[in-house]
Design a protein around this motif. Structure first.
Motif, PDB file in Angstrom:
ATOM      1  N   THR A   1       7.053  -4.898  -0.342  1.00 34.61           N
ATOM      2  CA  THR A   1       6.883  -6.110   0.466  1.00 34.61           C
ATOM      3  C   THR A   1       8.066  -7.019   0.175  1.00 34.61           C
ATOM      4  OG1 THR A   1       4.483  -5.957   0.490  1.00 34.61           O
ATOM      5  CG2 THR A   1       5.437  -8.128   0.870  1.00 34.61           C
ATOM      6  N   SER A   2       8.842  -7.321   1.185  1.00 31.61           N
ATOM      7  CA  SER A   2      10.063  -8.097   1.007  1.00 31.61           C
ATOM      8  C   SER A   2       9.758  -9.585   0.930  1.00 31.61           C
ATOM      9  CB  SER A   2      11.025  -7.838   2.167  1.00 31.61           C
ATOM     10  OG  SER A   2      12.073  -8.779   2.166  1.00 31.61           O
ATOM     11  N   ASN A   3      10.067 -10.195  -0.219  1.00 34.59           N
ATOM     12  CA  ASN A   3       9.865 -11.638  -0.327  1.00 34.59           C
ATOM     13  C   ASN A   3      10.856 -12.400   0.535  1.00 34.59           C
ATOM     14  OD1 ASN A   3       7.615 -12.279  -2.044  1.00 34.59           O
ATOM     15  ND2 ASN A   3       8.833 -14.001  -2.774  1.00 34.59           N
ATOM     16  N   CYS A   4      12.031 -11.816   0.775  1.00 37.93           N
ATOM     17  CA  CYS A   4      12.994 -12.462   1.685  1.00 37.93           C
ATOM     18  C   CYS A   4      12.383 -12.609   3.074  1.00 37.93           C
ATOM     19  CB  CYS A   4      14.279 -11.635   1.760  1.00 37.93           C
ATOM     20  SG  CYS A   4      15.234 -11.602   0.242  1.00 37.93           S
ATOM     21  N   LEU A   5      11.700 -11.567   3.526  1.00 40.44           N
ATOM     22  CA  LEU A   5      11.026 -11.634   4.823  1.00 40.44           C
ATOM     23  C   LEU A   5       9.925 -12.689   4.803  1.00 40.44           C
ATOM     24  CD1 LEU A   5      10.173 -10.716   7.642  1.00 40.44           C
ATOM     25  CD2 LEU A   5       8.932  -8.812   6.572  1.00 40.44           C
ATOM     26  N   LEU A   6       9.112 -12.699   3.752  1.00 39.02           N
ATOM     27  CA  LEU A   6       8.003 -13.656   3.683  1.00 39.02           C
ATOM     28  C   LEU A   6       8.514 -15.095   3.643  1.00 39.02           C
ATOM     29  CD1 LEU A   6       5.563 -11.890   1.184  1.00 39.02           C
ATOM     30  CD2 LEU A   6       5.689 -11.695   3.685  1.00 39.02           C
ATOM     31  N   GLU A   7       9.635 -15.330   2.942  1.00 39.61           N
ATOM     32  CA  GLU A   7      10.219 -16.674   2.892  1.00 39.61           C
ATOM     33  C   GLU A   7      10.672 -17.118   4.283  1.00 39.61           C
ATOM     34  OE1 GLU A   7      11.877 -16.332  -1.716  1.00 39.61           O
ATOM     35  OE2 GLU A   7      13.251 -16.103  -0.021  1.00 39.61           O
ATOM     36  N   ALA A   8      11.278 -16.194   5.027  1.00 38.89           N
ATOM     37  CA  ALA A   8      11.722 -16.511   6.383  1.00 38.89           C
ATOM     38  C   ALA A   8      10.528 -16.779   7.298  1.00 38.89           C
ATOM     39  CB  ALA A   8      12.575 -15.375   6.935  1.00 38.89           C
TER      40      ALA A   8
ATOM     41  N   SER B   1       0.824  -1.208   0.000  1.00 38.15           N
ATOM     42  CA  SER B   1       0.000   0.000   0.000  1.00 38.15           C
ATOM     43  C   SER B   1       0.860   1.260   0.000  1.00 38.15           C
ATOM     44  CB  SER B   1      -0.940   0.000   1.206  1.00 38.15           C
ATOM     45  OG  SER B   1      -0.218  -0.114   2.414  1.00 38.15           O
ATOM     46  N   SER B   2       2.043   1.195   0.641  1.00 36.70           N
ATOM     47  CA  SER B   2       2.917   2.365   0.660  1.00 36.70           C
ATOM     48  C   SER B   2       3.428   2.689  -0.747  1.00 36.70           C
ATOM     49  CB  SER B   2       4.095   2.146   1.616  1.00 36.70           C
ATOM     50  OG  SER B   2       4.858   1.020   1.250  1.00 36.70           O
ATOM     51  N   VAL B   3       3.774   1.659  -1.521  1.00 33.39           N
ATOM     52  CA  VAL B   3       4.208   1.870  -2.900  1.00 33.39           C
ATOM     53  C   VAL B   3       3.029   2.349  -3.745  1.00 33.39           C
ATOM     54  CG1 VAL B   3       5.184   0.779  -4.960  1.00 33.39           C
ATOM     55  CG2 VAL B   3       6.052   0.165  -2.702  1.00 33.39           C
ATOM     56  N   LYS B   4       1.855   1.792  -3.501  1.00 37.29           N
ATOM     57  CA  LYS B   4       0.662   2.220  -4.239  1.00 37.29           C
ATOM     58  C   LYS B   4       0.395   3.707  -4.023  1.00 37.29           C
ATOM     59  CE  LYS B   4      -4.297   1.355  -4.830  1.00 37.29           C
ATOM     60  NZ  LYS B   4      -5.463   0.536  -4.424  1.00 37.29           N
ATOM     61  N   GLY B   5       0.559   4.167  -2.782  1.00 37.13           N
ATOM     62  CA  GLY B   5       0.349   5.574  -2.488  1.00 37.13           C
ATOM     63  C   GLY B   5       1.289   6.475  -3.252  1.00 37.13           C
ATOM     64  N   GLU B   6       2.563   6.071  -3.350  1.00 35.33           N
ATOM     65  CA  GLU B   6       3.540   6.869  -4.092  1.00 35.33           C
ATOM     66  C   GLU B   6       3.237   6.863  -5.590  1.00 35.33           C
ATOM     67  OE1 GLU B   6       5.886   8.854  -3.020  1.00 35.33           O
ATOM     68  OE2 GLU B   6       5.379   8.412  -0.928  1.00 35.33           O
TER      69      GLU B   6
ATOM     70  N   ILE C   1       9.641   0.025   9.290  1.00 34.47           N
ATOM     71  CA  ILE C   1       9.357   0.833   8.103  1.00 34.47           C
ATOM     72  C   ILE C   1       7.975   0.443   7.576  1.00 34.47           C
ATOM     73  CG2 ILE C   1      11.784   1.174   7.494  1.00 34.47           C
ATOM     74  CD1 ILE C   1      11.529  -1.075   5.450  1.00 34.47           C
ATOM     75  N   PRO C   2       7.324   1.313   6.792  1.00 34.79           N
ATOM     76  CA  PRO C   2       5.964   1.022   6.337  1.00 34.79           C
ATOM     77  C   PRO C   2       5.793  -0.328   5.654  1.00 34.79           C
ATOM     78  CG  PRO C   2       6.493   3.307   5.899  1.00 34.79           C
ATOM     79  CD  PRO C   2       7.760   2.674   6.406  1.00 34.79           C
ATOM     80  N   ALA C   3       6.798  -0.766   4.891  1.00 33.89           N
ATOM     81  CA  ALA C   3       6.666  -2.029   4.166  1.00 33.89           C
ATOM     82  C   ALA C   3       6.599  -3.236   5.092  1.00 33.89           C
ATOM     83  CB  ALA C   3       7.839  -2.192   3.198  1.00 33.89           C
ATOM     84  N   ASN C   4       7.238  -3.152   6.259  1.00 41.07           N
ATOM     85  CA  ASN C   4       7.272  -4.297   7.180  1.00 41.07           C
ATOM     86  C   ASN C   4       6.089  -4.323   8.148  1.00 41.07           C
ATOM     87  OD1 ASN C   4       9.687  -5.255   6.105  1.00 41.07           O
ATOM     88  ND2 ASN C   4      10.945  -4.088   7.548  1.00 41.07           N
TER      89      ASN C   4
END
Length: 307
Positions: free
Chosen positions: A206-213, A70-75, A225-228
């Motif tokens: 949205t970090s796929n590295c985070l989602l994989e972990a 959503s943060s990227v969508k806003g920008e 940060i907003p993405a996390n």
């Protein structure tokens, strides 16, 4: 443009707005999908007038803009794109591939890590935006209380030499394993051999590295940060810490190392979040539907996709 004429695709999807997205827009082909990854919009489009021009030109030409948060969508909206043209669709995670597995002792043995030693892993690119320097600076603080802890730094990037030198100057090279680039097929093994996942990123989609972990049931400690924030609720399924705050990060890591029950609970909840909100099969189904909607009413000849 010659390739487009040869391939005769139905859809072109240009990933990363300020590079391949811009090139796809210059091909003059429609329907054109542009996929924003995060730093292309959050950083590069703001860095200088050229970045702003590339982003605005590309987005203006797009029939559909896909982004990951959503943060990227806003920008993207602030760059003049109508909300109806923007969709949030994740890359997603195959949770059958990324899942908790029994400790892979062979991998730990290969890295010189004992089966009972706590392991912290980072899988981000070694560039300034991911700020792995903050993790390196946190390591001595953790080792002062938990000397048996080990840290795996996966990935390459322009800061690799600097970070290795920094670790050497701090006297922590025996505890920090710089393993370089890891084939994607091996990432699940490294995650399953670890206990805690750290991301020190300054900016992200949205970090796929985070989602994989998370899917692998690691306890996350990531920047606030907003993405996390949509993925990690502090003290509920992980920890958030201020950017560039190595002391705060060290405190979070030590808490997770010392509290196995909390660590495992964070991991289980995190996997459930990914299964519910970021399953790859479901997300790619959304993208396929978006392509089909763009093609509605078009010729039903044999189709080829150029991506």
């Amino acid at each position: 443009r010659r390739l487009v004429r040869q391939i005769k695709p139905d859809v072109i999807d240009g990933h990363f707005v300020t590079v391949y997205g811009f090139l796809a827009a210059c091909a003059g082909f429609h329907p054109l999908v542009v996929t924003a990854w995060g730093s292309d919009i959050l950083i590069q489009s703001k860095r200088n007038p050229l970045g702003a021009f590339l982003a605005k030109h590309c987005l203006k030409k797009a029939d559909l803009v896909v982004c990951c948060s959503s943060s990227v969508k806003g920008e993207i909206s602030r760059l003049g794109v109508e909300a109806s043209k923007i969709r949030i669709i994740l890359i997603g995670v195959n949770t059958a591939e990324f899942q908790p597995m029994p400790s892979i002792n062979k991998l730990r043995q290969k890295l010189g890590i004992g089966s009972s030693q706590p392991v912290v892993i980072s899988t981000r690119v070694l560039s300034s935006v991911y700020d792995v320097e903050t993790l390196i600076k946190a390591v001595p603080l953790v080792l002062a209380e938990v000397p048996q802890a080990k840290f795996i730094i996966a990935g390459t990037g322009e800061q690799q030499g600097y970070l290795q030198n920094l670790a050497g100057s701090l006297g922590i090279l025996e505890s920090v394993k710089f393993i370089g680039w890891v084939p994607r097929t091996e990432i699940p093994q490294y995650l399953s051999s670890s206990d805690i996942y750290v991301s020190t990123s300054l900016s992200d989609g949205t970090s796929n590295c985070l989602l994989e972990a998370m899917a692998s049931e690691l306890a996350p400690a990531v920047t606030d940060i907003p993405a996390n924030q949509p993925w990690i609720k502090d003290e509920e399924n992980g920890f958030l810490f201020p950017v560039k705050d190595s002391k705060a990060l060290a405190t979070k890591i030590m808490d997770l190392i010392k509290n196995e029950e909390k660590r495992k609970a964070f991991g289980k909840i995190s996997r459930e979040v990914v299964q519910r909100k970021a399953e790859q099969r479901i997300e790619m189904g959304k993208l396929e539907t978006a392509y089909q909607e763009l093609l509605a009413g078009k010729s039903k000849n044999e189709h080829h996709f150029c991506q």
